[in-house]
Design a protein around this motif. Structure first.
Motif, PDB file in Angstrom:
ATOM      1  N   LEU A  18       7.187  -7.220  -0.034  1.00 26.55           N
ATOM      2  CA  LEU A  18       6.252  -7.416  -0.989  1.00 26.55           C
ATOM      3  C   LEU A  18       6.655  -8.818  -1.711  1.00 26.55           C
ATOM      4  CD1 LEU A  18       4.468  -6.314  -3.474  1.00 26.55           C
ATOM      5  CD2 LEU A  18       6.501  -5.667  -4.541  1.00 26.55           C
ATOM      6  N   ILE A  19       7.661  -9.312  -1.860  1.00 24.26           N
ATOM      7  CA  ILE A  19       8.073 -10.701  -2.441  1.00 24.26           C
ATOM      8  C   ILE A  19       7.514 -11.855  -1.507  1.00 24.26           C
ATOM      9  CG2 ILE A  19       9.948 -12.311  -2.845  1.00 24.26           C
ATOM     10  CD1 ILE A  19      11.714  -9.710  -3.712  1.00 24.26           C
ATOM     11  N   GLU A  20       7.734 -11.464  -0.251  1.00 24.89           N
ATOM     12  CA  GLU A  20       7.223 -12.597   0.602  1.00 24.89           C
ATOM     13  C   GLU A  20       5.816 -12.799   0.415  1.00 24.89           C
ATOM     14  OE1 GLU A  20       6.629 -12.946   5.453  1.00 24.89           O
ATOM     15  OE2 GLU A  20       8.620 -12.442   4.751  1.00 24.89           O
ATOM     16  N   SER A  21       5.049 -11.401   0.725  1.00 20.94           N
ATOM     17  CA  SER A  21       3.567 -11.460   0.403  1.00 20.94           C
ATOM     18  C   SER A  21       3.152 -12.130  -0.571  1.00 20.94           C
ATOM     19  CB  SER A  21       3.171 -10.082   0.703  1.00 20.94           C
ATOM     20  OG  SER A  21       3.322  -9.472  -0.623  1.00 20.94           O
ATOM     21  N   GLN A  22       3.748 -11.849  -1.764  1.00 18.50           N
ATOM     22  CA  GLN A  22       3.226 -12.601  -3.054  1.00 18.50           C
ATOM     23  C   GLN A  22       3.551 -13.793  -2.926  1.00 18.50           C
ATOM     24  OE1 GLN A  22       5.522 -10.113  -5.819  1.00 18.50           O
ATOM     25  NE2 GLN A  22       4.167  -8.644  -6.126  1.00 18.50           N
ATOM     26  N   PHE A  26      -0.626 -13.130  -1.284  1.00 22.35           N
ATOM     27  CA  PHE A  26      -1.283 -11.930  -1.133  1.00 22.35           C
ATOM     28  C   PHE A  26      -0.810 -10.882  -2.057  1.00 22.35           C
ATOM     29  CE2 PHE A  26      -1.004 -14.110   3.292  1.00 22.35           C
ATOM     30  CZ  PHE A  26      -2.243 -14.143   3.506  1.00 22.35           C
ATOM     31  N   PHE A  27      -1.457 -10.072  -2.455  1.00 25.85           N
ATOM     32  CA  PHE A  27      -1.178  -9.170  -3.745  1.00 25.85           C
ATOM     33  C   PHE A  27      -1.683  -7.696  -3.241  1.00 25.85           C
ATOM     34  CE2 PHE A  27      -1.311 -13.124  -5.570  1.00 25.85           C
ATOM     35  CZ  PHE A  27      -0.213 -13.370  -6.117  1.00 25.85           C
ATOM     36  N   PHE A  28      -1.978  -7.394  -1.841  1.00 23.16           N
ATOM     37  CA  PHE A  28      -2.696  -6.230  -1.318  1.00 23.16           C
ATOM     38  C   PHE A  28      -1.402  -5.179  -1.324  1.00 23.16           C
ATOM     39  CE2 PHE A  28      -2.665  -8.979   2.470  1.00 23.16           C
ATOM     40  CZ  PHE A  28      -2.096  -8.369   3.247  1.00 23.16           C
ATOM     41  N   LEU A  29       0.045  -5.838  -0.930  1.00 22.69           N
ATOM     42  CA  LEU A  29       1.125  -5.034  -0.926  1.00 22.69           C
ATOM     43  C   LEU A  29       1.437  -4.490  -2.232  1.00 22.69           C
ATOM     44  CD1 LEU A  29       3.481  -6.229   1.825  1.00 22.69           C
ATOM     45  CD2 LEU A  29       1.711  -4.740   1.874  1.00 22.69           C
ATOM     46  N   THR A  30       1.155  -5.314  -3.189  1.00 21.90           N
ATOM     47  CA  THR A  30       1.306  -4.750  -4.843  1.00 21.90           C
ATOM     48  C   THR A  30       0.469  -3.705  -5.097  1.00 21.90           C
ATOM     49  OG1 THR A  30       1.891  -7.173  -5.337  1.00 21.90           O
ATOM     50  CG2 THR A  30       1.335  -5.450  -7.038  1.00 21.90           C
ATOM     51  N   LYS A  31      -0.861  -3.868  -4.293  1.00 20.59           N
ATOM     52  CA  LYS A  31      -1.755  -2.573  -4.832  1.00 20.59           C
ATOM     53  C   LYS A  31      -1.151  -1.489  -4.074  1.00 20.59           C
ATOM     54  CE  LYS A  31      -6.574  -1.832  -5.061  1.00 20.59           C
ATOM     55  NZ  LYS A  31      -7.818  -2.516  -5.096  1.00 20.59           N
ATOM     56  N   LEU A  32      -0.761  -1.672  -2.887  1.00 19.69           N
ATOM     57  CA  LEU A  32      -0.244  -0.381  -2.000  1.00 19.69           C
ATOM     58  C   LEU A  32       0.515   0.179  -2.692  1.00 19.69           C
ATOM     59  CD1 LEU A  32       0.358   1.248   0.688  1.00 19.69           C
ATOM     60  CD2 LEU A  32       1.769  -0.741   1.197  1.00 19.69           C
ATOM     61  N   ILE A  33       1.692  -0.351  -3.354  1.00 21.92           N
ATOM     62  CA  ILE A  33       2.763   0.117  -4.094  1.00 21.92           C
ATOM     63  C   ILE A  33       2.358   0.858  -5.240  1.00 21.92           C
ATOM     64  CG2 ILE A  33       5.126  -0.279  -5.419  1.00 21.92           C
ATOM     65  CD1 ILE A  33       5.612  -2.402  -3.224  1.00 21.92           C
ATOM     66  N   GLU A  59      15.360  -3.515   9.271  1.00 22.54           N
ATOM     67  CA  GLU A  59      14.446  -3.942   7.958  1.00 22.54           C
ATOM     68  C   GLU A  59      13.179  -3.852   8.553  1.00 22.54           C
ATOM     69  OE1 GLU A  59      15.747  -5.664  10.516  1.00 22.54           O
ATOM     70  OE2 GLU A  59      14.744  -7.478  10.693  1.00 22.54           O
ATOM     71  N   LEU A  60      12.241  -3.552   7.163  1.00 17.81           N
ATOM     72  CA  LEU A  60      10.908  -3.134   7.263  1.00 17.81           C
ATOM     73  C   LEU A  60      10.509  -4.774   7.587  1.00 17.81           C
ATOM     74  CD1 LEU A  60       8.665  -0.801   7.216  1.00 17.81           C
ATOM     75  CD2 LEU A  60       8.691  -1.780   4.704  1.00 17.81           C
ATOM     76  N   ILE A  61       9.613  -4.864   8.698  1.00 18.96           N
ATOM     77  CA  ILE A  61       9.226  -6.146   9.073  1.00 18.96           C
ATOM     78  C   ILE A  61       7.661  -6.155   9.009  1.00 18.96           C
ATOM     79  CG2 ILE A  61      11.285  -7.051  10.189  1.00 18.96           C
ATOM     80  CD1 ILE A  61       9.744  -6.462  12.881  1.00 18.96           C
ATOM     81  N   ALA A  62       7.249  -5.167   8.995  1.00 24.57           N
ATOM     82  CA  ALA A  62       5.462  -4.968   8.966  1.00 24.57           C
ATOM     83  C   ALA A  62       5.119  -3.825   8.521  1.00 24.57           C
ATOM     84  CB  ALA A  62       5.101  -5.413  10.371  1.00 24.57           C
ATOM     85  N   VAL A  63       3.932  -3.602   7.850  1.00 21.85           N
ATOM     86  CA  VAL A  63       3.422  -2.295   7.472  1.00 21.85           C
ATOM     87  C   VAL A  63       1.719  -2.377   7.481  1.00 21.85           C
ATOM     88  CG1 VAL A  63       2.968  -3.088   4.746  1.00 21.85           C
ATOM     89  CG2 VAL A  63       3.364  -0.670   5.379  1.00 21.85           C
ATOM     90  N   ALA A  64       1.041  -1.342   7.629  1.00 19.81           N
ATOM     91  CA  ALA A  64      -0.200  -1.220   7.855  1.00 19.81           C
ATOM     92  C   ALA A  64      -0.585   0.118   7.570  1.00 19.81           C
ATOM     93  CB  ALA A  64      -0.809  -1.541   9.209  1.00 19.81           C
ATOM     94  N   TYR A  84       0.155  -6.134   6.789  1.00 15.01           N
ATOM     95  CA  TYR A  84       1.227  -7.374   6.806  1.00 15.01           C
ATOM     96  C   TYR A  84       2.174  -7.383   7.427  1.00 15.01           C
ATOM     97  CZ  TYR A  84       3.519 -10.906   4.145  1.00 15.01           C
ATOM     98  OH  TYR A  84       4.208 -12.150   3.996  1.00 15.01           O
ATOM     99  N   VAL A  85       2.430  -8.538   8.267  1.00 15.70           N
ATOM    100  CA  VAL A  85       3.659  -8.962   9.287  1.00 15.70           C
ATOM    101  C   VAL A  85       4.299  -9.874   8.502  1.00 15.70           C
ATOM    102  CG1 VAL A  85       4.499  -9.576  11.676  1.00 15.70           C
ATOM    103  CG2 VAL A  85       2.368  -7.903  11.006  1.00 15.70           C
TER     104      VAL A  85
END
Length: 149
Positions: A18-22, A26-33, A59-64, A84-85
């Motif tokens: 999340l921090i890395e994507s922000q 990118f804010f779509f992981l924020t929306k995911l959460i 460690e979680l390195i990617a999500v979809a 996101y990777v």
């Protein structure tokens, strides 16, 4: 590396991504959460799933995710979402393996997959993996046919 179905999304699990994507804008992981926490999208309808990719240090390195397309009037359309990777794991085949997993799963439920992206890097990735560019469609930039001819 292992790809698994995420049946629970804890904020601590996805915090680093999340921090890395922000930081990348990118804010779509924020929306995911937010949507997950409030029960708006927990990837639990028929044909839906959320995946996580874990690295060697667990460690979680990617999500979809994969949803029934909320913008389509048809139930046979799936939407690839929140893909996101982590930057340090890009260009190592992880995204391609994750997308193959999604496509393989989706074949059991959908006739096509759609997605929306607004970056050139993602556009090139999806087109290299067989997605076709779509124009003048609401919230769709790419489509992948799952129909067997």
């Amino acid at each position: 590396m292992k790809i698994i179905r995420l049946t629970y999304l804890g904020e601590h699990d996805i915090k680093d991504l999340l921090i890395e994507s922000q930081e990348e804008g990118f804010f779509f992981l924020t929306k995911l959460i937010v949507e997950y926490k409030h029960g708006q999208n927990v990837f639990n309808k028929t044909g839906e799933r959320l995946w996580g990719v874990y690295g060697e240090q667990n460690e979680l390195i990617a999500v979809a995710g994969l949803n029934q397309d909320p913008y389509s009037q048809h139930t046979n359309v799936g939407r690839v979402r929140r893909f996101y990777v982590s930057a340090q794991f890009r260009r190592k085949g992880i995204a391609k393996r994750l997308l193959k997993e999604i496509i393989h799963y989706a074949e059991n439920y959908y006739d096509s997959l759609v997605l929306y992206t607004d970056t050139e890097e993602a556009t090139l990735f999806y087109e290299r993996t067989g997605f076709k560019r779509v124009y003048n469609q609401y919230k769709i930039t790419h489509e992948y046919s799952l129909k067997r001819v």
